[in-house]
Enzyme design. Structure first.
Site, PDB file in Angstrom:
ATOM      1  N   HIS A 441       0.835  -1.209   0.000  1.00  0.00           N
ATOM      2  CA  HIS A 441       0.000   0.000   0.000  1.00  0.00           C
ATOM      3  C   HIS A 441       0.871   1.261   0.000  1.00  0.00           C
ATOM      4  O   HIS A 441       0.734   2.127  -0.873  1.00  0.00           O
ATOM      5  CB  HIS A 441      -0.914  -0.023   1.232  1.00  0.00           C
ATOM      6  N   GLU A 442       1.761   1.343   0.963  1.00  0.00           N
ATOM      7  CA  GLU A 442       2.567   2.555   1.083  1.00  0.00           C
ATOM      8  C   GLU A 442       3.490   2.727  -0.119  1.00  0.00           C
ATOM      9  O   GLU A 442       3.746   3.847  -0.557  1.00  0.00           O
ATOM     10  CB  GLU A 442       3.359   2.567   2.396  1.00  0.00           C
ATOM     11  N   HIS A 445       1.657   4.456  -2.905  1.00  0.00           N
ATOM     12  CA  HIS A 445       1.716   5.921  -2.802  1.00  0.00           C
ATOM     13  C   HIS A 445       3.068   6.410  -3.334  1.00  0.00           C
ATOM     14  O   HIS A 445       3.148   7.418  -4.040  1.00  0.00           O
ATOM     15  CB  HIS A 445       1.604   6.368  -1.338  1.00  0.00           C
ATOM     16  N   HIS A 448       3.203   6.539  -7.035  1.00  0.00           N
ATOM     17  CA  HIS A 448       2.444   7.706  -7.502  1.00  0.00           C
ATOM     18  C   HIS A 448       3.366   8.934  -7.467  1.00  0.00           C
ATOM     19  O   HIS A 448       3.329   9.786  -8.361  1.00  0.00           O
ATOM     20  CB  HIS A 448       1.240   7.897  -6.567  1.00  0.00           C
TER      21      HIS A 448
END
Ligand SMILES: [Zn+2]
Length: 655
Positions: A441-442, A445, A448
């Site tokens: 998940h992290e 980010h 991105h």
């Protein structure tokens, strides 16, 4: 951080004024002392003030270049100091750093208010905003974002209104900080009392056989900052809510939810409420089945402190999956390898250790990311293990944003901070399935942030609305348990043996397990957040004490249909996301973004998960463009249709 405070002589803070002749211009942490921050922040604020003055006093008519682009390049020194300070104040929140934070936060808030309440500056921005014809899409989005920020920051208020607005902002900044510091103290108190960290709470509740001890742990966990005493957050919450609502009222909004949602993808509270309730209903239907399964094993009524424990028993029975069997395959080292491998495989990039880059804490690691053509994407710090000075939870942040200056593409410096269990003398750090998802998940980010190709920091990377930003982190979780990725990284640290196919299959099936509970507690927290922010000033006046806050929670939970066996993932007094982070009236963002993520993932599934054309389209449409286009426009261009809310229920097995 440096333990010795150097004297606050005229040199203090100068390190930030110097050009950092370090690899990739990363921060020389060992040369920064605590005494540097306050003077450097003050100097950064003054420098930006002068830059903004120059923009406002420019005799030429306002243009994008002389107003918007010029502003985008202002505040470089402040960004440099803030990047270091506000990251370290979260991950190494020592008492000294907390004190410095108390001094710095009101200064930074006031400086930002001064800029975004400046009539003359706003007049120039508005002139550009009113005539955007010649601008490209990214420029238009930057203008719109800045324009909205002025409006939402009260630029149209009269002098008295502005003064009050700024006063509220400053007080709110202090209150949020206090909320977070109280929570850190109570998290450490929990560890003292129960013997495990707050991050290890789910694990502890899953494996602790002593029911009385589980009850004690549940009560300690769920009453953090709600015990009276010096770290109680009740009064802080009430003051925050009253001030937020007053701010909204000043701008003509009835509630803070209306104000906070005005510039978000969802747009208004009614849309969010209508989105959440069906998810809540579906979760509770499922949760009741889950209770029946657990009670059949337990032979007694399930209490909230029994849930983790008996859910694990059901999981072992139904899926024959025991986390103690999966953990040896998921050491921190192997998962880290998997996270990087997935990104390399999907986007054709390359991740390698960068030992030449200095880190801020000895357990953090530095990496360098390059694109397929060898060009630099950015520098990455991985700071995974829990420590007493680290705030709970997991997050990604930038030390430096991506933007273009004088034709040079400045690449980002990004960190992932998690609270995974560190290695012990006997065993390496081993991650739970939930931890593995968090790691992916992290890094989603982070991707991105790294793959962005924008020109203005305002919209680059994760500079999108928060109900869109979680799409990319949650999307990246999809790769964690793909058999082809697992085969590369999930190896038993004792034998080197790859995870067996039948265990992979069991993990896959078990991901839909216990979703009544998991989705229910997440959705309940999302609704609780909305209900707080949907209160009017008159309604908030009726709250008088801690008991009235508890009564409100009970009422809200009853109305949403939450069953007694489950509590919201965060209760009010330790809901850091909404009282000390950017997610006020925004916790729904996780579920909202998940619809987008799941829908996009269905396309990956249909095209083949590692289809290069699909990954390229995803990268070019979303990851490279950050906030340079409206989210829904990007989504439609990728998917050829609107997102389908039912995709979320399907993927969580809640239909
Ligand atoms: Zn996230």
């Amino acid at each position: 951080m440096a333990l010795t405070m150097t004297a606050c002589g005229p040199k203090a803070g100068k390190i930030f004024n110097e050009e950092w002749n370090t690899p990739y211009g990363t921060a020389p942490f060992s040369q920064i002392t605590e005494a540097d921050y306050v003077p450097a922040i003050k100097a950064g604020i003054e420098a930006q003030k002068a830059e903004v003055r120059a923009i406002v006093n420019n005799p030429d008519a306002p243009t994008f270049e002389n107003t918007i682009a010029a502003y985008e390049l202002s505040g470089e020194l402040l960004a440099k100091v803030s990047g270091v300070f506000f990251n370290l104040s979260e991950s190494d929140s020592t008492p000294e750093m907390q004190k410095i934070e108390e001094e710095i936060t009101p200064l930074v808030t006031a400086a930002s208010d001064e800029i975004f309440m400046d009539d003359a500056f706003f007049a120039r921005v508005k002139a550009v905003y009113d005539n955007m014809d010649g601008l490209d899409r990214e420029q238009q989005m930057v203008v719109k974002k800045l324009y909205d920020r002025f409006v939402l920051n009260g630029v149209a208020l009269d002098e008295a209104g502005k003064a009050r607005f700024a006063e509220i902002n400053s007080r709110l900044a202090t209150l949020s900080q206090k909320f977070g510091q109280n929570l850190l103290a109570e998290n450490n108190a929990f560890k003292e009392a129960i013997g495990v960290t707050v991050s290890a709470y789910p694990d502890f509740m899953t494996t602790c056989e002593d029911r009385a001890l589980r009850e004690k742990a549940f009560k300690a966990y769920s009453s953090r900052c709600n015990n009276g005493g010096e770290h109680d957050n009740n009064a802080i919450v009430l003051e925050i809510m009253k001030l937020r609502t007053e701010k909204a009222n000043l701008l003509g909004y009835k509630t803070s939810a209306e104000y906070l949602l005005a510039d978000k993808m969802a747009g208004d509270p009614a849309t969010v409420d209508a989105f959440l309730q069906p998810i809540m209903d579906a979760s509770m239907r499922k949760a009741k089945e889950e209770i029946a399964d657990m009670e059949a094993i337990a032979g007694h009524k399930i209490e909230p402190w029994d849930w983790f424990y008996y859910a694990e028993k059901v999981r072992a029975l139904k899926y024959d999956l025991d986390e103690s069997l999966t953990k040896p395959y998921f050491t921190a080292d192997s998962v880290s390898k998997g996270v990087f491998y997935a990104a390399e495989k999907v986007y054709g990039i390359h991740v390698e250790p960068a030992p030449e880059v200095e880190v801020y804490n000895p357990v953090a690691k530095a990496y360098k990311l390059t694109d397929a053509d060898g060009s630099l994407l950015g520098i990455f710090y991985q700071d995974w293990f829990t420590r007493d000075t680290k705030r709970g939870g997991a997050w990604m942040n930038n030390f430096r944003d991506q933007y273009v200056k004088d034709g040079v593409d400045i690449r980002p410096v990004i960190v992932n901070v998690c609270n995974f269990p560190p290695a012990t003398e006997e065993v390496p750090s081993m991650l739970s399935i939930d931890n593995v998802q968090t790691a992916f998940h992290e890094f989603g980010h982070a991707l991105h942030g790294f793959l962005t190709k924008c020109r203005y920091a305002e919209v680059s990377g994760t500079g999108v609305t928060r109900d869109f930003v979680e799409m990319f982190s949650q999307f990246n979780e999809n790769f964690a348990f793909e058999p082809e990725i697992l085969a590369v990284y999930a190896k038993d640290y004792r034998t080197g043996e790859t995870i067996p196919a039948e265990l992979v299959e069991k993990i896959g099936k078990s991901l839909k397990f216990n979703q009544g509970f998991t989705t229910g507690e997440l959705c309940a927290a999302s609704i609780l957040d909305m209900k707080w922010h949907e209160l009017t000033a008159e309604e908030l006046e009726k709250f008088t004490d801690a008991q009235s806050i508890r009564d409100f929670e009970t009422k809200v939970c009853g109305e949403m249909g939450l069953i007694d066996e489950i509590i919201p993932r965060y209760r009010t007094t330790y809901f850091n996301h909404i009282f000390n982070s950017g997610y006020s009236a925004g916790y729904y963002s996780y579920l909202w973004s998940e619809v987008l993520d799941v829908d996009a993932w269905e396309k990956f599934k249909a095209d083949g998960v590692f289809n290069p054309a699909t990954a390229k389209a995803f990268r070019e449409t979303f990851l490279e463009r950050g906030g340079s286009e409206e989210p829904m426009t990007l989504f439609r261009s990728f998917r050829g249709a609107d997102p389908d809310p039912a995709a979320l229920l399907r993927s969580r097995g809640l239909e």
